[in-house]
Design a protein around this motif. Structure first.
Motif, PDB file in Angstrom:
ATOM      1  N   GLU A   1      35.633  42.235  38.871  1.00 45.69           N
ATOM      2  CA  GLU A   1      36.217  43.575  38.802  1.00 45.69           C
ATOM      3  C   GLU A   1      37.725  43.556  38.581  1.00 45.69           C
ATOM      4  OE1 GLU A   1      34.601  42.381  41.499  1.00 45.69           O
ATOM      5  OE2 GLU A   1      32.592  43.238  41.173  1.00 45.69           O
ATOM      6  N   TYR A   2      38.303  42.372  38.402  1.00 44.01           N
ATOM      7  CA  TYR A   2      39.765  42.268  38.380  1.00 44.01           C
ATOM      8  C   TYR A   2      40.408  43.129  37.306  1.00 44.01           C
ATOM      9  CZ  TYR A   2      44.460  40.509  37.713  1.00 44.01           C
ATOM     10  OH  TYR A   2      45.815  40.433  37.548  1.00 44.01           O
ATOM     11  N   GLU A   3      39.848  43.146  36.107  1.00 39.76           N
ATOM     12  CA  GLU A   3      40.455  43.910  35.014  1.00 39.76           C
ATOM     13  C   GLU A   3      40.491  45.398  35.337  1.00 39.76           C
ATOM     14  OE1 GLU A   3      42.083  42.963  32.349  1.00 39.76           O
ATOM     15  OE2 GLU A   3      41.833  40.877  32.957  1.00 39.76           O
ATOM     16  N   ASP A   4      39.413  45.913  35.928  1.00 38.80           N
ATOM     17  CA  ASP A   4      39.394  47.320  36.325  1.00 38.80           C
ATOM     18  C   ASP A   4      40.417  47.594  37.419  1.00 38.80           C
ATOM     19  OD1 ASP A   4      37.382  47.919  34.526  1.00 38.80           O
ATOM     20  OD2 ASP A   4      35.789  47.499  35.969  1.00 38.80           O
ATOM     21  N   ILE A   5      40.513  46.650  38.360  1.00 35.35           N
ATOM     22  CA  ILE A   5      41.478  46.813  39.448  1.00 35.35           C
ATOM     23  C   ILE A   5      42.906  46.785  38.906  1.00 35.35           C
ATOM     24  CG2 ILE A   5      42.405  45.739  41.544  1.00 35.35           C
ATOM     25  CD1 ILE A   5      39.558  44.632  42.046  1.00 35.35           C
ATOM     26  N   ARG A   6      43.163  45.866  37.996  1.00 31.75           N
ATOM     27  CA  ARG A   6      44.512  45.728  37.425  1.00 31.75           C
ATOM     28  C   ARG A   6      44.927  46.980  36.671  1.00 31.75           C
ATOM     29  NH1 ARG A   6      45.917  41.413  32.740  1.00 31.75           N
ATOM     30  NH2 ARG A   6      44.696  42.957  31.586  1.00 31.75           N
ATOM     31  N   ASN A   7      43.971  47.641  36.024  1.00 33.90           N
ATOM     32  CA  ASN A   7      44.284  48.815  35.218  1.00 33.90           C
ATOM     33  C   ASN A   7      44.242  50.127  36.000  1.00 33.90           C
ATOM     34  OD1 ASN A   7      44.590  47.264  32.852  1.00 33.90           O
ATOM     35  ND2 ASN A   7      42.382  47.266  32.499  1.00 33.90           N
ATOM     36  N   SER A   8      43.908  50.042  37.276  1.00 30.75           N
ATOM     37  CA  SER A   8      43.817  51.253  38.092  1.00 30.75           C
ATOM     38  C   SER A   8      45.198  51.681  38.576  1.00 30.75           C
ATOM     39  CB  SER A   8      42.901  51.020  39.298  1.00 30.75           C
ATOM     40  OG  SER A   8      42.957  52.109  40.183  1.00 30.75           O
ATOM     41  N   LYS A   9      45.496  52.957  38.442  1.00 29.65           N
ATOM     42  CA  LYS A   9      46.785  53.483  38.913  1.00 29.65           C
ATOM     43  C   LYS A   9      46.827  53.576  40.429  1.00 29.65           C
ATOM     44  CE  LYS A   9      45.247  58.289  38.213  1.00 29.65           C
ATOM     45  NZ  LYS A   9      45.026  58.571  39.640  1.00 29.65           N
ATOM     46  N   ASP A  10      45.680  53.419  41.072  1.00 28.90           N
ATOM     47  CA  ASP A  10      45.620  53.529  42.530  1.00 28.90           C
ATOM     48  C   ASP A  10      45.823  52.198  43.244  1.00 28.90           C
ATOM     49  OD1 ASP A  10      44.887  56.384  42.744  1.00 28.90           O
ATOM     50  OD2 ASP A  10      43.065  55.751  41.709  1.00 28.90           O
TER      51      ASP A  10
ATOM     52  N   LEU B   1      44.092  39.860  48.232  1.00 22.56           N
ATOM     53  CA  LEU B   1      43.759  41.280  48.185  1.00 22.56           C
ATOM     54  C   LEU B   1      44.956  42.177  47.879  1.00 22.56           C
ATOM     55  CD1 LEU B   1      42.157  39.947  50.965  1.00 22.56           C
ATOM     56  CD2 LEU B   1      40.847  41.993  50.493  1.00 22.56           C
ATOM     57  N   ALA B   2      44.631  43.343  47.316  1.00 19.33           N
ATOM     58  CA  ALA B   2      45.590  44.422  47.117  1.00 19.33           C
ATOM     59  C   ALA B   2      44.967  45.697  47.658  1.00 19.33           C
ATOM     60  CB  ALA B   2      45.942  44.569  45.639  1.00 19.33           C
ATOM     61  N   LEU B   3      45.794  46.682  47.927  1.00 18.01           N
ATOM     62  CA  LEU B   3      45.304  47.947  48.459  1.00 18.01           C
ATOM     63  C   LEU B   3      44.986  48.907  47.324  1.00 18.01           C
ATOM     64  CD1 LEU B   3      44.796  49.387  51.165  1.00 18.01           C
ATOM     65  CD2 LEU B   3      47.106  50.326  50.993  1.00 18.01           C
ATOM     66  N   ASP B   4      43.786  49.491  47.391  1.00 16.38           N
ATOM     67  CA  ASP B   4      43.342  50.433  46.356  1.00 16.38           C
ATOM     68  C   ASP B   4      42.845  51.700  47.042  1.00 16.38           C
ATOM     69  OD1 ASP B   4      42.240  51.856  44.312  1.00 16.38           O
ATOM     70  OD2 ASP B   4      40.874  50.301  43.625  1.00 16.38           O
ATOM     71  N   GLU B   5      43.543  52.811  46.845  1.00 13.10           N
ATOM     72  CA  GLU B   5      43.210  54.041  47.554  1.00 13.10           C
ATOM     73  C   GLU B   5      42.296  54.962  46.759  1.00 13.10           C
ATOM     74  OE1 GLU B   5      47.003  55.661  48.709  1.00 13.10           O
ATOM     75  OE2 GLU B   5      47.002  54.455  50.540  1.00 13.10           O
ATOM     76  N   SER B   6      41.691  54.451  45.692  1.00 10.18           N
ATOM     77  CA  SER B   6      40.788  55.288  44.901  1.00 10.18           C
ATOM     78  C   SER B   6      39.533  55.667  45.674  1.00 10.18           C
ATOM     79  CB  SER B   6      40.401  54.577  43.599  1.00 10.18           C
ATOM     80  OG  SER B   6      39.716  53.358  43.871  1.00 10.18           O
ATOM     81  N   TYR B   7      39.239  54.946  46.762  1.00 15.87           N
ATOM     82  CA  TYR B   7      38.040  55.259  47.543  1.00 15.87           C
ATOM     83  C   TYR B   7      38.111  56.675  48.133  1.00 15.87           C
ATOM     84  CZ  TYR B   7      40.782  54.402  51.802  1.00 15.87           C
ATOM     85  OH  TYR B   7      41.720  54.456  52.799  1.00 15.87           O
TER      86      TYR B   7
END
Length: 231
Positions: free
Chosen positions: A30-39, A131-137
């Motif tokens: 999922e890295y590419e999706d995570i990298r491209n996410s603004k969240d 890990l990185a923090l992703d608040e899209s959840y």
């Protein structure tokens, strides 16, 4: 001959001082999706990397429930791996948090089929997650992640339909309603669900004025749990 000896010396030097976290690092699918996410909140310039040693998978899932996502993993065996080496790899992939499970291996373990030089030399298995923090959840309806029922639960419950909850985000609708990780959701307002139709039925039912009720199997017991939506 001198050139060969020099090359071997350089190779030996590199092997001794190679960073095992870098050498054994693999990105997640999922890295590419995570990298491209603004969240996604990656490591900022001059921000310190946090390295934490955890006891096992359940503690790892606790961090995921707070919105952390894995950028990649490193797994290797070593008698020594420093925090600084983990930090170097974290900076390379811009991960603000590294979680490490460090497990002592059996004393008889031989690395690369070479017996240990000393009985006092201990080897460990290192499992590291960057890990990185992703608040899209927070944009999700229930605040869960789910999958199809694995084969063991299909066999146990004698059913093909239903979804397995493998992550519940803290302070979300499912969390507040006491939906737990490893719960099996079989129905939404009496409608049978599985992975492919779960989101569709959830969206249809939440648009109605009726309260949302999930039928859940937990410890082989089925129960109905009301859920109040909204973050």
């Amino acid at each position: 001959m001198k050139k060969i000896l020099f090359a071997l010396l350089i190779f030996s030097f590199q092997s001794v001082f190679a960073n095992p976290y870098m050498e054994n690092y693999e990105f997640t699918e999922e890295y590419e999706d995570i990298r491209n996410s603004k969240d996604t909140k990656f490591l900022k310039p001059n921000e310190k990397v946090t390295v934490r040693y955890i006891d096992g998978v359940e503690e790892y899932f606790n961090y995921l429930s707070e919105g952390y996502v894995a950028l990649g993993f490193s797994n290797f065996v070593s008698n020594s791996a420093s925090n600084q080496e983990a930090i170097e790899q974290a900076k390379k992939v811009k991960a603000p948090l590294v979680l490490i499970i460090k497990t002592l291996l059996d004393q008889s373990f031989n690395i690369n089929n070479v017996p240990k030089q000393s009985t006092n030399q201990l080897f460990y298995n290192f499992d590291a997650a960057f890990l990185a923090l992703d608040e899209s959840y927070k944009q999700t309806t229930l605040g869960i992640q789910f999958s199809d029922l694995p084969h063991d639960l299909v066999k146990k419950y004698q059913r093909n339909t239903g979804i397995l909850v493998f992550l519940v985000y803290k302070n979300g609708p499912a969390y507040r309603s006491n939906i737990l990780r490893d719960d099996v959701i079989t129905q939404i307002n009496g409608r049978e669900v599985w992975k492919d139709n779960f989101s569709t039925i959830l969206n249809e039912e939440k648009s109605k004025a009726t309260p949302l009720k999930l039928t859940v199997i937990r410890d082989s017991t089925s129960k109905i749990i009301p859920v109040t939506l909204g973050w």
